[in-house]
Design a protein around this motif. Structure first.
Motif, PDB file in Angstrom:
ATOM      1  N   PRO A   1       0.739  -2.698   8.001  1.00  0.00           N
ATOM      2  CA  PRO A   1       0.216  -3.464   9.143  1.00  0.00           C
ATOM      3  C   PRO A   1      -0.319  -4.839   8.747  1.00  0.00           C
ATOM      4  O   PRO A   1      -0.165  -5.806   9.493  1.00  0.00           O
ATOM      5  N   ALA A   2      -0.937  -4.927   7.565  1.00  0.00           N
ATOM      6  CA  ALA A   2      -1.428  -6.227   7.109  1.00  0.00           C
ATOM      7  C   ALA A   2      -0.262  -7.184   6.865  1.00  0.00           C
ATOM      8  O   ALA A   2      -0.322  -8.374   7.213  1.00  0.00           O
ATOM      9  N   GLY A   3       0.810  -6.674   6.270  1.00  0.00           N
ATOM     10  CA  GLY A   3       1.996  -7.494   6.045  1.00  0.00           C
ATOM     11  C   GLY A   3       2.618  -7.961   7.347  1.00  0.00           C
ATOM     12  O   GLY A   3       3.042  -9.119   7.470  1.00  0.00           O
ATOM     13  N   TRP A   4       2.665  -7.073   8.322  1.00  0.00           N
ATOM     14  CA  TRP A   4       3.226  -7.430   9.629  1.00  0.00           C
ATOM     15  C   TRP A   4       2.404  -8.531  10.282  1.00  0.00           C
ATOM     16  O   TRP A   4       2.951  -9.502  10.835  1.00  0.00           O
ATOM     17  N   LEU A   5       1.083  -8.424  10.216  1.00  0.00           N
ATOM     18  CA  LEU A   5       0.208  -9.440  10.805  1.00  0.00           C
ATOM     19  C   LEU A   5       0.368 -10.785  10.093  1.00  0.00           C
ATOM     20  O   LEU A   5       0.342 -11.845  10.734  1.00  0.00           O
ATOM     21  N   ARG A   6       0.547 -10.752   8.771  1.00  0.00           N
ATOM     22  CA  ARG A   6       0.730 -11.994   8.019  1.00  0.00           C
ATOM     23  C   ARG A   6       2.049 -12.659   8.379  1.00  0.00           C
ATOM     24  O   ARG A   6       2.114 -13.874   8.572  1.00  0.00           O
TER      25      ARG A   6
ATOM     26  N   LEU B   1      -2.451 -13.323  10.723  1.00  0.00           N
ATOM     27  CA  LEU B   1      -3.408 -13.173   9.625  1.00  0.00           C
ATOM     28  C   LEU B   1      -2.887 -13.951   8.421  1.00  0.00           C
ATOM     29  O   LEU B   1      -1.778 -13.701   7.952  1.00  0.00           O
ATOM     30  N   THR B   2      -3.665 -14.899   7.935  1.00  0.00           N
ATOM     31  CA  THR B   2      -3.253 -15.651   6.743  1.00  0.00           C
ATOM     32  C   THR B   2      -3.624 -14.877   5.483  1.00  0.00           C
ATOM     33  O   THR B   2      -4.434 -13.947   5.519  1.00  0.00           O
ATOM     34  N   ALA B   3      -3.042 -15.277   4.366  1.00  0.00           N
ATOM     35  CA  ALA B   3      -3.363 -14.636   3.086  1.00  0.00           C
ATOM     36  C   ALA B   3      -4.847 -14.783   2.773  1.00  0.00           C
ATOM     37  O   ALA B   3      -5.497 -13.844   2.303  1.00  0.00           O
ATOM     38  N   LYS B   4      -5.387 -15.959   3.032  1.00  0.00           N
ATOM     39  CA  LYS B   4      -6.807 -16.207   2.751  1.00  0.00           C
ATOM     40  C   LYS B   4      -7.702 -15.314   3.606  1.00  0.00           C
ATOM     41  O   LYS B   4      -8.634 -14.673   3.106  1.00  0.00           O
ATOM     42  N   ARG B   5      -7.420 -15.249   4.891  1.00  0.00           N
ATOM     43  CA  ARG B   5      -8.263 -14.466   5.802  1.00  0.00           C
ATOM     44  C   ARG B   5      -8.170 -12.975   5.502  1.00  0.00           C
ATOM     45  O   ARG B   5      -9.175 -12.257   5.548  1.00  0.00           O
ATOM     46  N   ALA B   6      -6.978 -12.497   5.192  1.00  0.00           N
ATOM     47  CA  ALA B   6      -6.809 -11.077   4.880  1.00  0.00           C
ATOM     48  C   ALA B   6      -7.633 -10.688   3.666  1.00  0.00           C
ATOM     49  O   ALA B   6      -8.315  -9.648   3.656  1.00  0.00           O
TER      50      ALA B   6
ATOM     51  N   LEU C   1      -9.548   0.397   3.001  1.00  0.00           N
ATOM     52  CA  LEU C   1      -8.853  -0.647   3.768  1.00  0.00           C
ATOM     53  C   LEU C   1      -9.090  -2.023   3.152  1.00  0.00           C
ATOM     54  O   LEU C   1      -8.178  -2.846   3.057  1.00  0.00           O
ATOM     55  N   GLY C   2     -10.332  -2.275   2.726  1.00  0.00           N
ATOM     56  CA  GLY C   2     -10.645  -3.567   2.119  1.00  0.00           C
ATOM     57  C   GLY C   2      -9.888  -3.801   0.833  1.00  0.00           C
ATOM     58  O   GLY C   2      -9.290  -4.875   0.625  1.00  0.00           O
ATOM     59  N   SER C   3      -9.875  -2.804  -0.042  1.00  0.00           N
ATOM     60  CA  SER C   3      -9.133  -2.930  -1.298  1.00  0.00           C
ATOM     61  C   SER C   3      -7.645  -3.089  -1.038  1.00  0.00           C
ATOM     62  O   SER C   3      -6.952  -3.843  -1.731  1.00  0.00           O
ATOM     63  N   GLY C   4      -7.145  -2.381  -0.022  1.00  0.00           N
ATOM     64  CA  GLY C   4      -5.728  -2.481   0.310  1.00  0.00           C
ATOM     65  C   GLY C   4      -5.342  -3.863   0.809  1.00  0.00           C
ATOM     66  O   GLY C   4      -4.262  -4.366   0.491  1.00  0.00           O
ATOM     67  N   LEU C   5      -6.223  -4.493   1.594  1.00  0.00           N
ATOM     68  CA  LEU C   5      -5.950  -5.848   2.057  1.00  0.00           C
ATOM     69  C   LEU C   5      -5.853  -6.819   0.884  1.00  0.00           C
ATOM     70  O   LEU C   5      -4.966  -7.673   0.837  1.00  0.00           O
ATOM     71  N   VAL C   6      -6.773  -6.667  -0.075  1.00  0.00           N
ATOM     72  CA  VAL C   6      -6.756  -7.544  -1.248  1.00  0.00           C
ATOM     73  C   VAL C   6      -5.511  -7.278  -2.087  1.00  0.00           C
ATOM     74  O   VAL C   6      -4.779  -8.197  -2.473  1.00  0.00           O
ATOM     75  N   TYR C   7      -5.258  -6.005  -2.366  1.00  0.00           N
ATOM     76  CA  TYR C   7      -4.139  -5.612  -3.226  1.00  0.00           C
ATOM     77  C   TYR C   7      -2.808  -6.090  -2.652  1.00  0.00           C
ATOM     78  O   TYR C   7      -2.024  -6.760  -3.342  1.00  0.00           O
ATOM     79  N   ALA C   8      -2.538  -5.727  -1.415  1.00  0.00           N
ATOM     80  CA  ALA C   8      -1.233  -6.046  -0.821  1.00  0.00           C
ATOM     81  C   ALA C   8      -1.011  -7.552  -0.737  1.00  0.00           C
ATOM     82  O   ALA C   8       0.087  -8.043  -1.011  1.00  0.00           O
ATOM     83  N   THR C   9      -2.048  -8.290  -0.377  1.00  0.00           N
ATOM     84  CA  THR C   9      -1.913  -9.738  -0.259  1.00  0.00           C
ATOM     85  C   THR C   9      -1.607 -10.379  -1.607  1.00  0.00           C
ATOM     86  O   THR C   9      -0.725 -11.231  -1.732  1.00  0.00           O
ATOM     87  N   CYS C  10      -2.356  -9.956  -2.621  1.00  0.00           N
ATOM     88  CA  CYS C  10      -2.161 -10.533  -3.955  1.00  0.00           C
ATOM     89  C   CYS C  10      -0.758 -10.266  -4.488  1.00  0.00           C
ATOM     90  O   CYS C  10      -0.100 -11.158  -5.027  1.00  0.00           O
ATOM     91  N   ILE C  11      -0.282  -9.034  -4.349  1.00  0.00           N
ATOM     92  CA  ILE C  11       0.994  -8.646  -4.940  1.00  0.00           C
ATOM     93  C   ILE C  11       2.172  -9.339  -4.272  1.00  0.00           C
ATOM     94  O   ILE C  11       3.019  -9.940  -4.934  1.00  0.00           O
ATOM     95  N   ASN C  12       2.248  -9.281  -2.935  1.00  0.00           N
ATOM     96  CA  ASN C  12       3.451  -9.855  -2.328  1.00  0.00           C
ATOM     97  C   ASN C  12       3.396 -11.366  -2.256  1.00  0.00           C
ATOM     98  O   ASN C  12       4.430 -12.021  -2.147  1.00  0.00           O
ATOM     99  N   MET C  13       2.211 -11.972  -2.351  1.00  0.00           N
ATOM    100  CA  MET C  13       2.130 -13.428  -2.383  1.00  0.00           C
ATOM    101  C   MET C  13       2.734 -13.971  -3.677  1.00  0.00           C
ATOM    102  O   MET C  13       3.409 -15.006  -3.678  1.00  0.00           O
TER     103      MET C  13
END
Length: 457
Positions: free
Chosen positions: A100-105, A110-115, A149-161
């Protein structure tokens, strides 16, 4: 392959630099002409180092948790099963938010920074809950759900960016960033084993939560995704040529034939296979993280060996991700993935052997192998996803693949505790080894959609 402008109107300008979009014979679009500095104002290397720092900060939640369980149980009156399920719920939500975080981005909501900044505050709340809530359900809600959820937002954003910024050489970069998620926990493993007790657990956990918040917030303040279809200047995407490293990596890991949407990626059959393989492999990895310290103590090894085994696992887990990521750029992603899964499986049987013969050195050696195999597969899946399906939908496509960890967290931690209770540690480790070998067989079936006859991927 031929390079043709898509249309005269589909050219533009960024920071004074013109770009154009070209297509290959398969119809894949590449946006060329802009450098990373044109878009960011600085080198794209910052999009490796800053996510790496953020990943190190959040690693304490998973990789050091097992070392804190005894004190948490004593302080809050929890059973061993309670503490295992708290971690399992954390893993469930940490993995579940990726899609869901990826879909929003990718929808621009949802930007990478905000996520990542949102994730930082949620991580803080998770540690405060673990510190101050004795009610196990509130701890599950606070640390397991909100913290996960918080750790997942950080993890997913960092990896796919990272994969978006390094489409031509993503293995080593993704592995490096992913490695921080493991060895970043090393100081906390020893803190939890030697400086964490019922007299100071409030203070320690609160301070860790603040540490995570500050480090992630500072790192995230510079996060930014590249434009869709962006390709680094100086590297020809059509003929796969450029610098020596990039050319070798593209030869072994050719770019995706086109940009697959999540539905299209699922229909290829490859994304579901990746999901199944990750479910099995991550389950074995999480099992090792959850039970290695307890197994060492039950066998009769001292606290130093128990803590050191987990420390060794965390360090090698992280370093292994970087090393295998780098090797996959040279040897190919799929063969590297199969190799590390097999190593993980063999390590489970080795742990049984070390326990049977009561050898501390053997135990540490197989902890080394388990840590290596139990971490290095993550960046392989993270790099394979854009290799197979392109970068434009990488946040959602990898979110789907990584969602397999939802299931892994349940049977690796919570259900793993039930298997240990029923079959003992030897039976549980033997089952984990067999599951890992099955995962390797599934990984052997992977093929890049539309390019099955090309170089190994």
């Amino acid at each position: 392959m031929t390079a043709e402008p898509i249309a005269a109107g589909e050219t533009g300008q960024t920071r004074g630099t013109r770009y154009r979009e070209i297509t290959d014979d398969n119809g894949r679009v590449y946006r060329v002409g802009e450098t990373d500095r044109d878009i960011l104002g600085h080198s794209r290397k910052f999009m490796v180092y800053l996510p790496w720092v953020a990943m190190m900060a959040i690693s304490v939640s998973e990789y050091a948790y097992g070392s804190a369980e005894d004190t948490l149980s004593s302080a809050h009156g929890w059973t061993q099963s309670n503490t295992f399920w708290i971690l399992s719920i954390w893993v469930f939500f940490q993995a579940g938010i990726a899609f869901p975080a990826g879909w929003l981005r990718e929808k621009g909501i949802l930007t990478a920074k905000r996520a990542t900044m949102t994730g930082a505050f949620m991580c803080l709340l998770g540690f405060l809950a673990l510190s101050h809530f004795s009610n196990v359900w509130l701890a599950i809600l606070g640390f397991g759900v909100i913290g996960g959820l918080g750790s997942g937002l950080v993890y997913a954003t960092c990896i796919n960016m990272v994969g978006k910024w390094f489409p031509e050489r993503k293995g080593g970069k993704t592995g490096f960033v992913n490695g921080g998620f493991a060895y970043g926990s090393l100081p906390f493993i020893f803190i939890f084993n030697y400086g964490f007790d019922t007299s100071n657990y409030h203070r320690v956990l609160d301070m860790i939560g603040v540490y995570v918040l500050i480090v992630v917030l500072v790192s995230a303040s510079f996060f930014k995704d590249p434009p869709k279809n962006w390709w680094p200047a100086g590297i020809d995407p059509l003929h796969r040529s450029g610098s020596g490293k990039s050319e070798k990596s593209l030869a072994k890991n050719p770019p995706a034939v086109r940009q697959y949407t999540p539905k299209e990626a699922i229909r290829t059959g490859m994304l579901p296979l990746m999901w199944v393989s990750l479910v099995l492999t991550a389950g074995v990895s999480i099992f090792g993280i959850s039970f290695q310290v307890d197994f060492a103590k039950e066998v009769g090894f001292g606290p130093l060996v128990a803590a050191s085994s987990m420390g060794v696992m965390a360090v090698i887990n992280g370093v292994g991700r970087a090393v295998v990521g780098w090797l996959s750029d040279i040897l190919g992603r799929k063969s590297s993935l199969v190799f590390v899964i097999v190593v993980l499986g063999l390590a489970q049987f080795g742990v049984i052997w070390a326990g049977d013969v009561r050898s501390e050195w053997l135990f540490l050696f197989f902890a080394f192998l388990s840590g290596f195999g139990g971490g290095a597969f993550y960046p392989m899946f993270a790099a394979l996803t854009p290799d197979y399906f392109g970068e434009n939908y990488n946040a959602t496509n990898y979110g789907l693949v990584y969602s397999g960890k939802l299931i892994s967290g349940l049977f690796g931690g919570g259900l793993g505790s039930m298997v240990v209770a029923a079959w003992g540690y030897n039976g549980a480790y033997a089952l984990a080894g067999g599951i890992s070998m099955l995962a390797a067989v599934v990984a052997l079936l992977l093929r890049q959609p539309g390019r099955e006859r090309d170089a190994a991927t």
